[in-house]
Motif scaffolding. Structure first.
Motif, PDB file in Angstrom:
ATOM      1  N   LEU A  15      53.686  34.927  39.219  1.00 51.82           N
ATOM      2  CA  LEU A  15      53.100  34.630  37.909  1.00 51.82           C
ATOM      3  C   LEU A  15      52.333  33.316  37.945  1.00 51.82           C
ATOM      4  N   LEU A  16      52.894  32.293  38.629  1.00 56.48           N
ATOM      5  CA  LEU A  16      52.187  31.024  38.776  1.00 56.48           C
ATOM      6  C   LEU A  16      50.857  31.232  39.497  1.00 56.48           C
ATOM      7  N   PHE A  17      50.929  31.996  40.592  1.00 54.62           N
ATOM      8  CA  PHE A  17      49.734  32.257  41.400  1.00 54.62           C
ATOM      9  C   PHE A  17      48.642  32.935  40.564  1.00 54.62           C
ATOM     10  N   PHE A  18      49.024  34.004  39.852  1.00 60.59           N
ATOM     11  CA  PHE A  18      48.012  34.715  39.060  1.00 60.59           C
ATOM     12  C   PHE A  18      47.514  33.861  37.899  1.00 60.59           C
ATOM     13  N   GLN A  19      48.413  33.042  37.326  1.00 59.41           N
ATOM     14  CA  GLN A  19      47.978  32.169  36.231  1.00 59.41           C
ATOM     15  C   GLN A  19      46.891  31.215  36.718  1.00 59.41           C
ATOM     16  N   ILE A  20      47.133  30.557  37.862  1.00 60.73           N
ATOM     17  CA  ILE A  20      46.205  29.528  38.334  1.00 60.73           C
ATOM     18  C   ILE A  20      44.932  30.144  38.900  1.00 60.73           C
ATOM     19  N   PHE A  21      45.093  31.212  39.714  1.00 62.99           N
ATOM     20  CA  PHE A  21      43.921  31.729  40.413  1.00 62.99           C
ATOM     21  C   PHE A  21      43.112  32.731  39.597  1.00 62.99           C
ATOM     22  N   LEU A  22      43.762  33.454  38.684  1.00 61.87           N
ATOM     23  CA  LEU A  22      43.017  34.487  37.964  1.00 61.87           C
ATOM     24  C   LEU A  22      42.870  34.156  36.481  1.00 61.87           C
ATOM     25  N   PHE A  23      43.999  33.964  35.771  1.00 64.00           N
ATOM     26  CA  PHE A  23      43.916  33.912  34.312  1.00 64.00           C
ATOM     27  C   PHE A  23      43.388  32.578  33.783  1.00 64.00           C
ATOM     28  N   ASP A  24      43.451  31.494  34.594  1.00 64.50           N
ATOM     29  CA  ASP A  24      42.857  30.232  34.151  1.00 64.50           C
ATOM     30  C   ASP A  24      41.347  30.226  34.315  1.00 64.50           C
ATOM     31  N   GLN A  25      40.807  31.252  34.965  1.00 67.14           N
ATOM     32  CA  GLN A  25      39.380  31.275  35.261  1.00 67.14           C
ATOM     33  C   GLN A  25      38.637  32.320  34.433  1.00 67.14           C
ATOM     34  N   ILE A  26      39.311  32.951  33.489  1.00 68.32           N
ATOM     35  CA  ILE A  26      38.672  34.032  32.744  1.00 68.32           C
ATOM     36  C   ILE A  26      37.627  33.491  31.776  1.00 68.32           C
ATOM     37  N   TYR A  37      52.221  33.324  32.416  1.00 70.14           N
ATOM     38  CA  TYR A  37      53.419  32.804  33.077  1.00 70.14           C
ATOM     39  C   TYR A  37      54.636  32.824  32.172  1.00 70.14           C
ATOM     40  N   LEU A  38      54.432  32.873  30.816  1.00 72.76           N
ATOM     41  CA  LEU A  38      55.619  32.834  29.978  1.00 72.76           C
ATOM     42  C   LEU A  38      56.411  34.131  30.017  1.00 72.76           C
ATOM     43  N   LEU A  39      55.851  35.167  30.641  1.00 70.86           N
ATOM     44  CA  LEU A  39      56.632  36.387  30.896  1.00 70.86           C
ATOM     45  C   LEU A  39      57.881  36.074  31.702  1.00 70.86           C
ATOM     46  N   MET A  54      66.547  26.568  31.077  1.00 71.57           N
ATOM     47  CA  MET A  54      65.791  25.435  30.550  1.00 71.57           C
ATOM     48  C   MET A  54      65.211  24.579  31.674  1.00 71.57           C
ATOM     49  N   LEU A  55      66.052  24.343  32.715  1.00 73.53           N
ATOM     50  CA  LEU A  55      65.562  23.537  33.841  1.00 73.53           C
ATOM     51  C   LEU A  55      64.433  24.249  34.578  1.00 73.53           C
ATOM     52  N   ILE A  56      64.581  25.567  34.800  1.00 73.19           N
ATOM     53  CA  ILE A  56      63.541  26.308  35.518  1.00 73.19           C
ATOM     54  C   ILE A  56      62.247  26.340  34.689  1.00 73.19           C
ATOM     55  N   SER A  57      62.390  26.512  33.364  1.00 69.86           N
ATOM     56  CA  SER A  57      61.206  26.529  32.510  1.00 69.86           C
ATOM     57  C   SER A  57      60.489  25.180  32.549  1.00 69.86           C
ATOM     58  N   PHE A  58      61.284  24.105  32.561  1.00 69.59           N
ATOM     59  CA  PHE A  58      60.690  22.769  32.636  1.00 69.59           C
ATOM     60  C   PHE A  58      59.879  22.635  33.925  1.00 69.59           C
ATOM     61  N   LEU A  59      60.462  23.073  35.030  1.00 67.30           N
ATOM     62  CA  LEU A  59      59.774  23.012  36.326  1.00 67.30           C
ATOM     63  C   LEU A  59      58.477  23.821  36.296  1.00 67.30           C
ATOM     64  N   LEU A  60      58.568  25.043  35.758  1.00 70.83           N
ATOM     65  CA  LEU A  60      57.393  25.912  35.659  1.00 70.83           C
ATOM     66  C   LEU A  60      56.295  25.230  34.844  1.00 70.83           C
ATOM     67  N   GLY A  61      56.692  24.633  33.720  1.00 70.87           N
ATOM     68  CA  GLY A  61      55.720  23.967  32.860  1.00 70.87           C
ATOM     69  C   GLY A  61      55.073  22.778  33.536  1.00 70.87           C
ATOM     70  N   ILE A  62      55.894  21.955  34.207  1.00 69.10           N
ATOM     71  CA  ILE A  62      55.366  20.744  34.849  1.00 69.10           C
ATOM     72  C   ILE A  62      54.363  21.106  35.948  1.00 69.10           C
ATOM     73  N   ILE A  63      54.658  22.191  36.706  1.00 69.81           N
ATOM     74  CA  ILE A  63      53.728  22.613  37.760  1.00 69.81           C
ATOM     75  C   ILE A  63      52.370  22.956  37.133  1.00 69.81           C
ATOM     76  N   LEU A  64      52.390  23.725  36.044  1.00 72.43           N
ATOM     77  CA  LEU A  64      51.121  24.073  35.407  1.00 72.43           C
ATOM     78  C   LEU A  64      50.430  22.846  34.820  1.00 72.43           C
ATOM     79  N   ASP A  65      51.223  21.893  34.313  1.00 75.34           N
ATOM     80  CA  ASP A  65      50.639  20.673  33.764  1.00 75.34           C
ATOM     81  C   ASP A  65      49.840  19.902  34.807  1.00 75.34           C
ATOM     82  N   THR A  66      50.361  19.875  36.051  1.00 76.77           N
ATOM     83  CA  THR A  66      49.623  19.145  37.074  1.00 76.77           C
ATOM     84  C   THR A  66      48.287  19.833  37.365  1.00 76.77           C
ATOM     85  N   PHE A  67      48.233  21.151  37.199  1.00 80.39           N
ATOM     86  CA  PHE A  67      46.974  21.840  37.492  1.00 80.39           C
ATOM     87  C   PHE A  67      45.971  21.713  36.365  1.00 80.39           C
TER      88      PHE A  67
END
Lengths: 169, 275
Positions: A15-26, A37-39, A54-67
């Motif tokens: 989901l992270l991969f598709f979010q960054i490489f595909l859905f952020d570029q639409i 990614y919220l799926l 909660m911890l995993i969601s925080f990690l997921l969010g922070i990764i996207l924030d850096t991008f």
């Protein structure tokens, strides 16, 4: 149990991969990028304990924030979604959702749609108010929340429909 | 003591939520503040690498467009070269004067661009190894783009002109009227020029260029044209709506400008205020 763990790891990364490489570029209509990614948070196995999601969601969010250079807006929205998820589950599946040991992906499409709707509203309202961060631009924030929320809902429904048919067969 | 533990165990989820939320909101507030260095940013080694891979993939879909833009720019540079060539004496070329030009120009490519937020940033594919430092101007063929913010060895982050923190010195072409250029946070094609004196002569269609007071940009770089002008603050000042020449939603090849004299000018500027 092990299979569950593996599914979740694969889901997290893909989901992270598709979010960054595909859905952020639409950039549909110039600014609409659906958030798939919220799926991950919505489909995470239902358990009594909440701290791990909660911890995993925080990690997921922070990764996207850096991008996306959004500071901590994704993280805040994800953690809130993870924290409030039991409320939406109770609303959609009734008080006894914990007893039934349900898997979100295997439930009927109309309930799934309702759950998706609640989760997207919570996530997007928090995310866009933190990204815009300006009280005088409430209308613009609402416009972004509604338009991108609608796109997220449509795209997530399509993805869920595709995967649901595989789960049943 | 027992009660404290009971309390902690009972509300552990809420406490964890509040704890994570405080961290996330702190990061968010940092990211909206121009003067503080942010913790979460897109110039890290891994993030920058992944973003530039993504750019590499999407580049192929847009090659025709890139070629067209570059050849247009070539043509316009050639025109300017001919203009200068006419005014030079004898067979001297402009290249002999490179030492006297106080600007260095670095070509770069945009690997990430934003325009819908209220504080937008751009990530570019050159960094400290190529000589990029904070506070250098960034332009594209058709106008200004932003100011560099932070960089690591290979990547840099640029504060887009579509950022509520930015305020640039700008001037109406052909006059000496100056103002400060800001973004209102709505339309990525429109900015506004504020603090223009009431007596200034403004017409619709006038060109706005970078001012001579700016230490980030050379003067006379194109910005946009006047779309509308309104008197504000009891009619004492103009607020001018400027339509940008640059399409900020479609950036690719850009140029970072290093001003050799920037430090010297800033030192002279601050002399008066220190005394």
């Amino acid at each position: 149990m092990n299979k569950d763990l593996l599914t979740n790891i694969v889901r997290f990364i893909s989901l992270l991969f598709f979010q960054i490489f595909l859905f952020d570029q639409i950039n549909f209509l110039g600014f609409i990028n659906p958030m798939v990614y919220l799926l991950f948070i919505i489909l995470y196995p239902i358990e009594n304990k909440r701290w791990d999601i909660m911890l995993i969601s925080f990690l997921l969010g922070i990764i996207l924030d850096t991008f996306q250079d959004t500071g901590g807006a994704h993280a805040a929205a994800c953690v809130t979604l993870a924290f409030t998820r039991p409320i939406w589950l109770r609303l959609v599946y009734g008080e006894s959702y914990k007893m039934k040991n349900i898997k979100v992906l295997k439930t009927s499409m109309d309930r799934l749609l309702l759950l998706l709707l609640f989760c997207i509203i919570v996530h997007h309202v928090i995310f866009f108010s933190l990204v815009i961060f300006n009280g005088s631009q409430i209308l613009y924030t609402l416009k972004l929340t509604l338009s991108i929320g609608a796109a997220t809902l449509v795209v997530n429904c399509i993805i869920l429909a595709l995967f649901k048919s595989r789960v049943k067969s | 003591m027992q009660q404290i533990f009971n309390f902690l165990i009972k509300y552990r989820n809420l406490l964890l939520y509040l704890f994570l939320m405080v961290i996330a909101v702190t990061f968010t507030i940092q990211s909206h503040d121009y003067h503080r260095s942010t913790t979460i940013h897109s110039t890290g080694k891994i993030t920058g690498g992944i973003l530039s891979t993504r750019n590499g993939v999407y580049d192929y879909f847009d090659l025709i467009n890139h070629n067209k833009k570059l050849s247009e720019e070539n043509a316009s540079l050639r025109m300017r070269l001919l203009e200068i060539g006419d005014t030079l004496l004898g067979k001297e070329t402009t290249l002999t004067f490179t030492d006297s030009i106080p600007y260095n120009i670095f070509p770069a490519r945009v690997i990430k661009n934003d325009f819908y937020k209220s504080d937008n940033y751009i990530t570019i594919d050159i960094g400290a190894n190529q000589g990029i430092q904070p506070d250098m101007g960034v332009i594209s063929t058709s106008g200004i783009v932003g100011v560099t913010d932070r960089s690591n060895e290979k990547f840099s982050r640029v504060i887009s002109i579509l950022n509520s923190q930015i305020s640039l010195n700008a001037q109406i072409k052909g006059t000496s009227t100056i103002g400060s250029l800001k973004w209102d946070g709505y339309d990525p094609y429109v900015m506004s020029l504020e603090d223009v004196p009431r007596l200034a002569q403004v017409k619709k269609g006038d060109t706005i260029i970078t001012g001579k007071q700016s230490t980030l940009f050379p003067s006379d770089i194109l910005i946009g044209e006047v779309q509308d002008a309104q008197l504000v603050e009891n009619g004492s000042r103009y607020k001018i709506t400027v339509r940008l020449f640059n399409d900020m939603t479609d950036l690719d090849h850009i140029y970072v400008i290093k001003n050799r004299d920037q430090k010297a000018i800033q030192e002279i500027d601050t002399l008066g205020t220190n005394e």
